[in-house]
Structures are given as structure tokens and as C-alpha cells.
Design a protein around this motif. Sequence first.
Motif, PDB file in Angstrom:
ATOM      1  N   TYR A  27      22.222  42.073  44.406  1.00  0.00           N
ATOM      2  CA  TYR A  27      23.648  42.082  44.070  1.00  0.00           C
ATOM      3  C   TYR A  27      24.072  40.640  43.802  1.00  0.00           C
ATOM      4  O   TYR A  27      23.342  39.690  44.125  1.00  0.00           O
ATOM      5  CB  TYR A  27      24.478  42.674  45.215  1.00  0.00           C
ATOM      6  CG  TYR A  27      24.318  41.934  46.523  1.00  0.00           C
ATOM      7  CD1 TYR A  27      25.145  40.872  46.865  1.00  0.00           C
ATOM      8  CD2 TYR A  27      23.306  42.285  47.416  1.00  0.00           C
ATOM      9  CE1 TYR A  27      24.985  40.179  48.056  1.00  0.00           C
ATOM     10  CE2 TYR A  27      23.133  41.603  48.601  1.00  0.00           C
ATOM     11  CZ  TYR A  27      23.976  40.554  48.914  1.00  0.00           C
ATOM     12  OH  TYR A  27      23.807  39.864  50.085  1.00  0.00           O
ATOM     13  N   GLU A  28      25.245  40.463  43.235  1.00  0.00           N
ATOM     14  CA  GLU A  28      25.750  39.131  42.972  1.00  0.00           C
ATOM     15  C   GLU A  28      27.277  39.168  42.986  1.00  0.00           C
ATOM     16  O   GLU A  28      27.880  40.200  42.673  1.00  0.00           O
ATOM     17  CB  GLU A  28      25.244  38.609  41.617  1.00  0.00           C
ATOM     18  CG  GLU A  28      25.737  39.398  40.422  1.00  0.00           C
ATOM     19  CD  GLU A  28      25.232  38.848  39.109  1.00  0.00           C
ATOM     20  OE1 GLU A  28      24.383  37.934  39.164  1.00  0.00           O
ATOM     21  OE2 GLU A  28      25.675  39.319  38.036  1.00  0.00           O
ATOM     22  N   PRO A  29      27.920  38.058  43.344  1.00  0.00           N
ATOM     23  CA  PRO A  29      29.388  38.043  43.339  1.00  0.00           C
ATOM     24  C   PRO A  29      29.931  38.076  41.916  1.00  0.00           C
ATOM     25  O   PRO A  29      29.354  37.483  41.004  1.00  0.00           O
ATOM     26  CB  PRO A  29      29.731  36.732  44.058  1.00  0.00           C
ATOM     27  CG  PRO A  29      28.521  35.875  43.887  1.00  0.00           C
ATOM     28  CD  PRO A  29      27.345  36.800  43.864  1.00  0.00           C
ATOM     29  N   ALA A  30      31.026  38.778  41.727  1.00  0.00           N
ATOM     30  CA  ALA A  30      31.654  38.903  40.407  1.00  0.00           C
ATOM     31  C   ALA A  30      33.166  38.790  40.558  1.00  0.00           C
ATOM     32  O   ALA A  30      33.704  38.844  41.671  1.00  0.00           O
ATOM     33  CB  ALA A  30      31.265  40.224  39.741  1.00  0.00           C
ATOM     34  N   ILE A  31      33.838  38.633  39.419  1.00  0.00           N
ATOM     35  CA  ILE A  31      35.287  38.411  39.416  1.00  0.00           C
ATOM     36  C   ILE A  31      35.929  39.322  38.376  1.00  0.00           C
ATOM     37  O   ILE A  31      35.420  39.457  37.257  1.00  0.00           O
ATOM     38  CB  ILE A  31      35.622  36.930  39.116  1.00  0.00           C
ATOM     39  CG1 ILE A  31      35.261  36.048  40.311  1.00  0.00           C
ATOM     40  CG2 ILE A  31      37.098  36.762  38.774  1.00  0.00           C
ATOM     41  CD1 ILE A  31      35.474  34.573  40.065  1.00  0.00           C
ATOM     42  N   ILE A  32      37.022  39.964  38.778  1.00  0.00           N
ATOM     43  CA  ILE A  32      37.876  40.728  37.857  1.00  0.00           C
ATOM     44  C   ILE A  32      39.254  40.079  37.865  1.00  0.00           C
ATOM     45  O   ILE A  32      39.821  39.842  38.933  1.00  0.00           O
ATOM     46  CB  ILE A  32      37.993  42.204  38.281  1.00  0.00           C
ATOM     47  CG1 ILE A  32      36.629  42.888  38.296  1.00  0.00           C
ATOM     48  CG2 ILE A  32      38.924  42.953  37.338  1.00  0.00           C
ATOM     49  CD1 ILE A  32      36.690  44.328  38.785  1.00  0.00           C
ATOM     50  N   GLU A  33      39.789  39.806  36.695  1.00  0.00           N
ATOM     51  CA  GLU A  33      41.122  39.192  36.610  1.00  0.00           C
ATOM     52  C   GLU A  33      42.110  40.223  36.084  1.00  0.00           C
ATOM     53  O   GLU A  33      41.874  40.868  35.056  1.00  0.00           O
ATOM     54  CB  GLU A  33      41.105  37.957  35.709  1.00  0.00           C
ATOM     55  CG  GLU A  33      42.413  37.182  35.763  1.00  0.00           C
ATOM     56  CD  GLU A  33      42.306  35.789  35.172  1.00  0.00           C
ATOM     57  OE1 GLU A  33      43.327  35.091  35.135  1.00  0.00           O
ATOM     58  OE2 GLU A  33      41.189  35.420  34.752  1.00  0.00           O
ATOM     59  N   VAL A  34      43.221  40.371  36.790  1.00  0.00           N
ATOM     60  CA  VAL A  34      44.270  41.325  36.447  1.00  0.00           C
ATOM     61  C   VAL A  34      45.564  40.546  36.256  1.00  0.00           C
ATOM     62  O   VAL A  34      45.968  39.783  37.149  1.00  0.00           O
ATOM     63  CB  VAL A  34      44.445  42.398  37.548  1.00  0.00           C
ATOM     64  CG1 VAL A  34      45.495  43.411  37.142  1.00  0.00           C
ATOM     65  CG2 VAL A  34      43.123  43.084  37.830  1.00  0.00           C
ATOM     66  N   VAL A  35      46.220  40.737  35.119  1.00  0.00           N
ATOM     67  CA  VAL A  35      47.474  40.021  34.842  1.00  0.00           C
ATOM     68  C   VAL A  35      48.625  40.748  35.521  1.00  0.00           C
ATOM     69  O   VAL A  35      48.556  41.947  35.825  1.00  0.00           O
ATOM     70  CB  VAL A  35      47.711  39.900  33.326  1.00  0.00           C
ATOM     71  CG1 VAL A  35      46.594  39.089  32.685  1.00  0.00           C
ATOM     72  CG2 VAL A  35      47.806  41.268  32.684  1.00  0.00           C
ATOM     73  N   ASN A  36      49.714  40.021  35.731  1.00  0.00           N
ATOM     74  CA  ASN A  36      50.871  40.613  36.407  1.00  0.00           C
ATOM     75  C   ASN A  36      51.839  41.216  35.384  1.00  0.00           C
ATOM     76  O   ASN A  36      51.577  41.256  34.177  1.00  0.00           O
ATOM     77  CB  ASN A  36      51.559  39.563  37.279  1.00  0.00           C
ATOM     78  CG  ASN A  36      52.115  38.414  36.458  1.00  0.00           C
ATOM     79  OD1 ASN A  36      51.872  38.322  35.255  1.00  0.00           O
ATOM     80  ND2 ASN A  36      52.869  37.545  37.096  1.00  0.00           N
ATOM     81  N   GLU A  37      52.962  41.653  35.889  1.00  0.00           N
ATOM     82  CA  GLU A  37      53.937  42.349  35.045  1.00  0.00           C
ATOM     83  C   GLU A  37      54.489  41.439  33.953  1.00  0.00           C
ATOM     84  O   GLU A  37      54.605  41.842  32.782  1.00  0.00           O
ATOM     85  CB  GLU A  37      55.070  42.878  35.924  1.00  0.00           C
ATOM     86  CG  GLU A  37      56.195  43.545  35.168  1.00  0.00           C
ATOM     87  CD  GLU A  37      57.338  43.919  36.078  1.00  0.00           C
ATOM     88  OE1 GLU A  37      58.369  44.388  35.556  1.00  0.00           O
ATOM     89  OE2 GLU A  37      57.203  43.746  37.302  1.00  0.00           O
TER      90      GLU A  37
END
Length: 297
Positions: free
Chosen positions: A197-207
Motif C-alpha cells: 500500500y502507499e499513502p495517497a491524497i484526494i483534494e476536494v474543493v469547497n462551496e
Amino acid sequence: MLARSSLARIASQPSPLGAAPKTARNMATLREIELRLKSVRNIEKITKSMKMIASTKLAKAQRAMNSGKQYGLANSEIFQHAPSEAPAKRKLFIVVSSDKGLCGGIHSSVSKATRRAIADTENPVDADSPIMVIGDKSKSQLARVVSKNLAMSFNQIGRDIPTFADAAGVADLVMKSNVQYDSIVIVYNKFISAVSYEPAIIEVVNENSLKESAGFRAYEMEDDVTRDLAEFSLANAIYAALVEGHACEQSARRNAMDNASKNAKDMIDRLTMQYNRGRQAAITNELVDIITGASAL
């Protein structure tokens, strides 16, 4: 000659009542080795049982992960068609881990990735970016390094296979919090295979970022629509990260228990050999004493 004869008589006298025999030290050592062997065998039984349990849970976690990934894919399509025009100045980091241990470097992996993400930011304002942690293990690790950045923590999530209701509850508390941010960065463990496994990143924008994007400005929508979409997208992303992180945790726990069982077996072999050698040495010493006594008579 007189002194030698006196010493010989003293040496030939029987030991006082209650005195320990010459092999007492060897017998005590053998007893300690025997007790240690028993404890290591019990540990091996426990680790083997935990490995079997983790293997069973891993199959269920993989099925949940495959279905949960669809939520993350839907989110990525939304953000691809509505990219944010202005770069985010202040990011909120949500670290996905769990409350349980005995699973290798699962928790330290996301903690290190979060620290790297904060340290590598070019904007100096991001050094004070708030952090929210799902799970007590990563919380205790980050509290030692970036305690001033911790804004909120969640526990008792992911004890079993995570559900969308768990992710929706976390997203609701994040949206209702008074933490200011321009975008949300979710740090989680990405499942590669049953052994890695490996660390990953998801980016979510705001309103606000959704409102200002060109894809959303082309349509006339009410404020509630954008707000609900932002919260729903956050819940989707958190759910996808939770189920994938849970699968990584079960895989790492199975591998950790497998390694622990192998180490216990190696230790049992070494202790058994040491016990047999000590027992053989004690028997040899007793035989030498008997033969010496018989020869003297």
C-alpha cells in the motif's frame, strides 16, 4: 600433608541440610527456558488466530473497497469538469486512519505523508493549516509534532467495514465546524495489492470554489445546490478513503500477524535447541558425579 588431609575430609563431608545441589543453577535455567517456551507457543497460537481472522475480514474489505471506489471516481469527474481557477491558500487536511493497532506502518504512513504535505507547501500560510484526524492512532502521532494544527478528531469509525453513513456524519461535522479553509485534502492509504500500500491524497474543493469555477457559472443554480453538492462530494471522497484505508489495514494486519507467527516459530526452535542442550549438559554432569563417586568407592 596434615592440611591436605583436613581439606580432603572437609570436601568429602555431605552437604548441609537444605543446601542447593551443584546442578541447581542449570535446573533453574532449564525451568526458565521451559516457561519461556510455553509463553512463546501461546503467543504463536494468538498470532495465527489473528492472521486467520484478518484474512477473513480482508476478503469482505476488498469487496467493500471495490464498490466504494465508484464514489471517488464520481467525485473526480465532477472536479475535472469544474476545476478551481484560483489556487487554494489554506487547506484543511483530513487524515484517515483507525483506532486499532497491530497492523504495521498503516498509521505512521499517513502521518508522515501529512507532515510532508504541510512542510512542502510553498505558501507560508499553509504551515498553519488545520488538521482533522479519523482514528486515535494517527492522532497521537500527529499530536507529538503538529499539536497546534489539530482542530478535530473522530474515533469509533471503521471498527467494522465503514459505511456511507459514517462518512456522511464526518462530512456534516466538518461542514458545521468553524474551521476556515479553501480546499480539503484527504490523506489515506491507497490499496495496491494484498501485500503493499502507499499513502495517497484526494483534494476536494469547497462551496466557494465550486461557485467560482467556469463550469458552474455557466448554469443558474441556487446557493443550496452548490452547498449540498460540496457536502455530498466531501462525503463521497471520505467514504472512498475510508473503505480503501480499511482494506489496507486488514491486509497489513494479516501480514504483520504472519510475520509475528514466523518470528515466534524461529524463537521456539532456538529455545527448544537451547533447552535440549541444557538438559543434556545437566544429565552429563549428573552422570559424571555418579561415575566419580563410584570410582572413589
